[in-house]
Design a protein around this motif. Structure first.
Motif, mmCIF file in Angstrom:
data_model
loop_
_atom_site.group_PDB
_atom_site.id
_atom_site.type_symbol
_atom_site.label_atom_id
_atom_site.label_comp_id
_atom_site.label_asym_id
_atom_site.label_seq_id
_atom_site.Cartn_x
_atom_site.Cartn_y
_atom_site.Cartn_z
ATOM 1 N N VAL A 152 -1.347 -6.066 1.011
ATOM 2 C CA VAL A 152 -2.004 -5.059 1.853
ATOM 3 C C VAL A 152 -2.317 -5.640 3.222
ATOM 4 N N GLY A 153 -2.715 -4.772 4.159
ATOM 5 C CA GLY A 153 -3.250 -5.240 5.435
ATOM 6 C C GLY A 153 -4.748 -5.462 5.283
ATOM 7 N N LYS A 154 -5.319 -6.218 6.212
ATOM 8 C CA LYS A 154 -6.738 -6.587 6.084
ATOM 9 C C LYS A 154 -7.672 -5.376 6.138
ATOM 10 N N ASP A 155 -7.186 -4.258 6.733
ATOM 11 C CA ASP A 155 -8.025 -3.060 6.851
ATOM 12 C C ASP A 155 -8.418 -2.483 5.495
ATOM 13 N N ILE A 156 -7.599 -2.716 4.490
ATOM 14 C CA ILE A 156 -7.864 -2.064 3.201
ATOM 15 C C ILE A 156 -8.098 -3.087 2.089
ATOM 16 N N LEU A 157 -8.538 -4.274 2.504
ATOM 17 C CA LEU A 157 -8.771 -5.324 1.509
ATOM 18 C C LEU A 157 -9.930 -4.969 0.576
ATOM 19 N N THR A 213 4.010 6.781 -0.720
ATOM 20 C CA THR A 213 3.159 7.476 0.251
ATOM 21 C C THR A 213 1.926 8.088 -0.405
ATOM 22 N N ASP A 214 0.847 8.061 0.388
ATOM 23 C CA ASP A 214 -0.484 8.504 -0.016
ATOM 24 C C ASP A 214 -0.688 9.854 0.666
ATOM 25 N N GLU A 215 -0.726 10.933 -0.131
ATOM 26 C CA GLU A 215 -0.558 12.251 0.476
ATOM 27 C C GLU A 215 -1.761 13.175 0.433
ATOM 28 N N PRO A 217 0.868 -1.183 0.000
ATOM 29 C CA PRO A 217 0.000 0.000 0.000
ATOM 30 C C PRO A 217 0.903 1.230 0.000
ATOM 31 N N ILE A 218 0.360 2.354 -0.375
ATOM 32 C CA ILE A 218 1.115 3.591 -0.156
ATOM 33 C C ILE A 218 0.574 4.164 1.148
ATOM 34 N N TYR A 219 1.483 4.597 1.999
ATOM 35 C CA TYR A 219 1.116 4.893 3.383
ATOM 36 C C TYR A 219 0.754 6.358 3.571
ATOM 37 N N TYR A 220 -0.179 6.586 4.472
ATOM 38 C CA TYR A 220 -0.584 7.963 4.773
ATOM 39 C C TYR A 220 0.557 8.702 5.441
ATOM 40 N N VAL A 221 0.705 9.956 5.051
ATOM 41 C CA VAL A 221 1.788 10.749 5.633
ATOM 42 C C VAL A 221 1.263 11.707 6.697
ATOM 43 N N ALA A 253 -3.953 -10.128 1.625
ATOM 44 C CA ALA A 253 -4.211 -9.285 2.807
ATOM 45 C C ALA A 253 -3.746 -9.995 4.072
ATOM 46 N N HIS A 254 -2.683 -9.481 4.658
ATOM 47 C CA HIS A 254 -2.240 -10.061 5.928
ATOM 48 C C HIS A 254 -3.037 -9.446 7.072
ATOM 49 N N SER A 255 -2.854 -10.011 8.268
ATOM 50 C CA SER A 255 -3.597 -9.517 9.430
ATOM 51 C C SER A 255 -2.765 -8.468 10.160
ATOM 52 N N TYR A 256 -3.063 -8.283 11.435
ATOM 53 C CA TYR A 256 -2.473 -7.169 12.184
ATOM 54 C C TYR A 256 -1.472 -7.608 13.239
ATOM 55 N N TRP A 257 -0.471 -6.774 13.421
ATOM 56 C CA TRP A 257 0.344 -6.896 14.628
ATOM 57 C C TRP A 257 -0.426 -6.258 15.771
ATOM 58 N N ILE A 258 -0.444 -6.949 16.901
ATOM 59 C CA ILE A 258 -0.912 -6.305 18.118
ATOM 60 C C ILE A 258 0.297 -6.276 19.053
ATOM 61 N N ILE A 313 5.492 -0.067 13.010
ATOM 62 C CA ILE A 313 5.794 -1.466 12.686
ATOM 63 C C ILE A 313 4.899 -2.027 11.574
ATOM 64 N N GLY A 314 3.639 -1.600 11.531
ATOM 65 C CA GLY A 314 2.716 -2.125 10.514
ATOM 66 C C GLY A 314 3.225 -1.820 9.112
ATOM 67 N N HIS A 315 3.596 -0.548 8.904
ATOM 68 C CA HIS A 315 4.113 -0.152 7.589
ATOM 69 C C HIS A 315 5.402 -0.910 7.279
ATOM 70 N N CYS A 316 6.247 -1.034 8.303
ATOM 71 C CA CYS A 316 7.540 -1.699 8.092
ATOM 72 C C CYS A 316 7.336 -3.182 7.806
ATOM 73 N N TYR A 317 6.369 -3.781 8.477
ATOM 74 C CA TYR A 317 6.127 -5.215 8.278
ATOM 75 C C TYR A 317 5.674 -5.509 6.843
ATOM 76 N N THR A 318 4.668 -4.774 6.378
ATOM 77 C CA THR A 318 4.171 -5.027 5.023
ATOM 78 C C THR A 318 5.312 -4.855 4.015
ATOM 79 N N THR A 319 6.095 -3.794 4.220
ATOM 80 C CA THR A 319 7.142 -3.501 3.246
ATOM 81 C C THR A 319 8.271 -4.530 3.351
HETATM 82 O O1 ME8 Z 1 -4.496 2.669 4.536
HETATM 83 N N1 ME8 Z 1 -0.228 -4.603 11.630
HETATM 84 O O2 ME8 Z 1 -2.476 3.798 4.651
HETATM 85 P P1 ME8 Z 1 -2.006 3.513 6.166
HETATM 86 C C1 ME8 Z 1 0.166 -4.891 10.377
HETATM 87 N N2 ME8 Z 1 -3.039 5.133 2.496
HETATM 88 N N3 ME8 Z 1 0.129 -4.014 9.364
HETATM 89 C C2 ME8 Z 1 -0.340 -2.782 9.618
HETATM 90 C C3 ME8 Z 1 -0.781 -2.390 10.905
HETATM 91 C C4 ME8 Z 1 -0.709 -3.373 11.946
HETATM 92 N N4 ME8 Z 1 -1.062 -3.127 13.188
HETATM 93 N N5 ME8 Z 1 -1.172 -1.121 10.830
HETATM 94 C C5 ME8 Z 1 -0.984 -0.710 9.549
HETATM 95 C C6 ME8 Z 1 -3.665 3.432 4.080
HETATM 96 N N6 ME8 Z 1 -0.468 -1.707 8.815
HETATM 97 C C7 ME8 Z 1 -3.835 3.980 2.677
HETATM 98 C C8 ME8 Z 1 -3.494 2.901 1.686
HETATM 99 S S1 ME8 Z 1 -3.133 2.015 -0.803
HETATM 100 C C9 ME8 Z 1 -3.640 2.452 -2.347
HETATM 101 C C10 ME8 Z 1 -3.671 3.295 0.247
HETATM 102 C C11 ME8 Z 1 -0.064 -1.654 7.393
HETATM 103 O O3 ME8 Z 1 -0.858 4.416 6.400
HETATM 104 C C12 ME8 Z 1 -0.952 -2.534 6.535
HETATM 105 O O4 ME8 Z 1 -0.278 -2.809 5.339
HETATM 106 O O5 ME8 Z 1 -3.152 3.559 7.092
HETATM 107 C C13 ME8 Z 1 -2.103 -1.599 6.264
HETATM 108 O O6 ME8 Z 1 -2.884 -2.019 5.163
HETATM 109 C C14 ME8 Z 1 -1.361 -0.313 5.986
HETATM 110 O O7 ME8 Z 1 -0.264 -0.333 6.928
HETATM 111 C C15 ME8 Z 1 -2.224 0.923 6.175
HETATM 112 O O8 ME8 Z 1 -1.403 2.039 6.082
#
Ligand code: ME8
Length: 470
Positions: A267-272, A53-55, A14-18, A296-301, A24-30
């Motif tokens: 992607v993470g499951k939140d944005i499936l 990044t998603d800006e 995914p591209i991550y919000y800035v 779509a992977h799940s979440y780190w807690i 860790i979530g962003h780092c894990y997926t990447t």
């Molecule tokens: O959703 N465990 O960006 P985002 C594992 N910009 N992975 C996690 C996590 C967690 N606890 N929390 C976040 C967006 N992630 C949009 C995406 S794509 C076209 C646009 C990871 O910054 C996971 O990959 O909120 C999740 O889908 C992503 O960060 C969400 O990043």
């Protein structure tokens, strides 16, 4: 991801919000995508590994405003933090796209224009439940199910009515259903695929693809203008999803190589939902091939609790850095990739678990095998790896070329199936086989008899070679 290997491999995160710094979530997926990219490069494929990044999110503008910064200043600060972090973690991404770059904006406008020209986007009135924290509308069913609170953050939903531009998502639902049914590997893991199928069968509604500025809102003016002269801006999710396409187009123009379609959208499951439903339907409308797989992977807690802003327990970069400084980047990779939430269940990052895995797998496992073997090579061969010595050893139980190539094959199969925990476990198994070999052949005993040094050399050669391969 697909079972038939092909020459090109395109993986995108995914591209991550800035609006904030990486965690860790962003780092894990990447990191997962990085592991896959490294494997496929190693296997000789032409890899395109994309992140970014998603800006143009309203949240970015508001978060910047609070700090007295323009949306662009705040976005740039955080995009830089992501780039620095990804460099520190030695990710091998081939591109890093920012949605504020002209190379992206121009192409998004062209795509939206095409959809307008074709009638796939039309103007209408929209009334719905707006989840301001997630910047998305929630269906009536979902809103009711969650007592009109955000399913993600629990904050109250707000009823919105507005003139808007809509994408004819409903026109594509039959084609999408057919595609998912015909391609069992399109959405992974299986449990997630079933969830998505269940929701599509309830019916797809057309979705808004733009938003109007609210005067006085720091987010007014932030975002790509709709090319239809309405004064509205392209909804951040439409803008964001298209990054995979725009980055590939840009690369194609620069290098002449077309990697389309993505092999994996990770992607993470939140944005499936966005990736498994909106994204493929947009591509169908644009007449482009769909990704091979949306995974779509799940979440780190953390320590048994959900990570959240309000609990202040996000595993942030400074904490990760602390672990890396003390235990090394490879140890961090090992932990995240073997213990992470790759499947359909969440995974707990607990300090005690990290230590346990570090000791069991690395220190006492692979580390111990390496140190035994290198110590003996130091002691008996002055630190030079001895040459193999055909016939020196009668070790029918240990046909090393065969053992090693079996493990390599299993590891490659696991990597192709995106089963990275297993890739690592296969490495461990090979190093345990080395332990068993030493136990059986007892080179430390043979070494007492100088006439048997060639046997010792043969044993240690095979150990060192197997560990190299592991
Ligand atoms: O959703 N465990 O960006 P985002 C594992 N910009 N992975 C996690 C996590 C967690 N606890 N929390 C976040 C967006 N992630 C949009 C995406 S794509 C076209 C646009 C990871 O910054 C996971 O990959 O909120 C999740 O889908 C992503 O960060 C969400 O990043």
């Amino acid at each position: 991801m697909s079972s038939k290997p092909r020459k090109q491999y395109f993986i995108a995160t995914p591209i991550y919000y800035v609006n904030d710094k990486p965690h860790i979530g962003h780092c894990y997926t990447t990191m997962l995508a990085d592991a896959a990219a490294r494997y496929h490069r190693f296997a000789g494929r032409d890899v395109f590994f994309l992140t970014g990044t998603d800006e143009h999110s309203e949240r970015v503008a508001r978060a910047g405003h609070k700090r007295g910064l323009s949306p662009m200043e705040w976005a740039t600060q955080n995009a830089t933090a992501f780039q620095d972090a990804f460099r520190e973690l030695r990710f091998t991404n081939d591109d890093f796209i920012r949605t504020t770059e002209p190379r992206h904006i121009d192409r998004v406008v062209a795509c939206v224009q095409q959809l307008l020209d074709q009638g796939d986007i039309y103007e209408g009135d929209y009334e719905g439940w707006w989840d301001a924290t997630q910047e998305e509308y929630v269906t009536e069913n979902t809103a009711r199910e969650h007592e009109y609170k955000s399913p993600v953050t629990g904050k109250p939903l707000v009823k919105h009515t507005e003139k808007n531009d809509f994408f004819r998502l409903s026109d594509y639902s039959d084609r999408l259903l057919k595609h998912i049914n015909d391609n069992p590997g399109f959405i992974k893991p299986e449990a997630r695929r079933n969830e998505v199928l269940g929701r599509i069968k309830q019916g797809l509604q057309d979705v808004p693809v733009s938003r109007a500025d609210t005067p006085g809102d720091p987010a007014a003016g932030w975002g790509i203008p709709m090319p239809n002269g309405s004064g509205r801006r392209i909804y951040v999710w439409i803008d964001a999803l298209l990054n995979y396409y725009t980055a590939n187009e840009d690369r194609k123009e620069r290098t002449g190589v077309d990697h389309w379609p993505p092999s994996v959208n990770l992607v993470g499951k939140d944005i499936l939902w966005f990736h498994a439903v909106i994204w493929p339907c947009l591509l169908m409308a644009l007449d482009k091939p769909l990704p091979d797989c949306v995974y779509a992977h799940s979440y780190w807690i953390r320590e048994g609790r959900k990570m959240s802003k309000s609990l202040g327990n996000f595993l942030d970069l400074p904490t990760l850095r602390g672990y890396i400084k003390r235990y090394g980047l490879d140890a961090m990779r090992w932990y995240l990739l073997t213990q992470g939430p790759l499947g359909a269940t969440d995974a707990d990052f607990a300090h005690s678990k990290f230590i346990e895995v570090y000791n069991a797998h690395l220190a006492n496992g692979i580390g111990n095998a390496f140190s035994r073997v290198s110590n003996m090579i130091g002691k008996y061969f002055e630190g030079n790896i001895p040459a193999p010595c055909d016939g020196a050893l009668n070790s029918e139980d240990f046909d090393w070329p065969e053992i090693s190539s079996q493990h390599v094959k299993m590891a490659c199969d696991a990597a192709r199936a995106f089963d990275f925990p297993n890739v690592f476990h296969i490495g461990s198994t090979l190093s345990r086989t080395v332990d068993g070999f030493i136990h059986k052949t007892e080179p430390f005993k043979l070494a007492k008899d100088p006439s048997r040094l060639n046997e010792v050399g043969d044993i240690l050669y095979h150990c060192a070679e197997a560990l190299r391969i592991a």
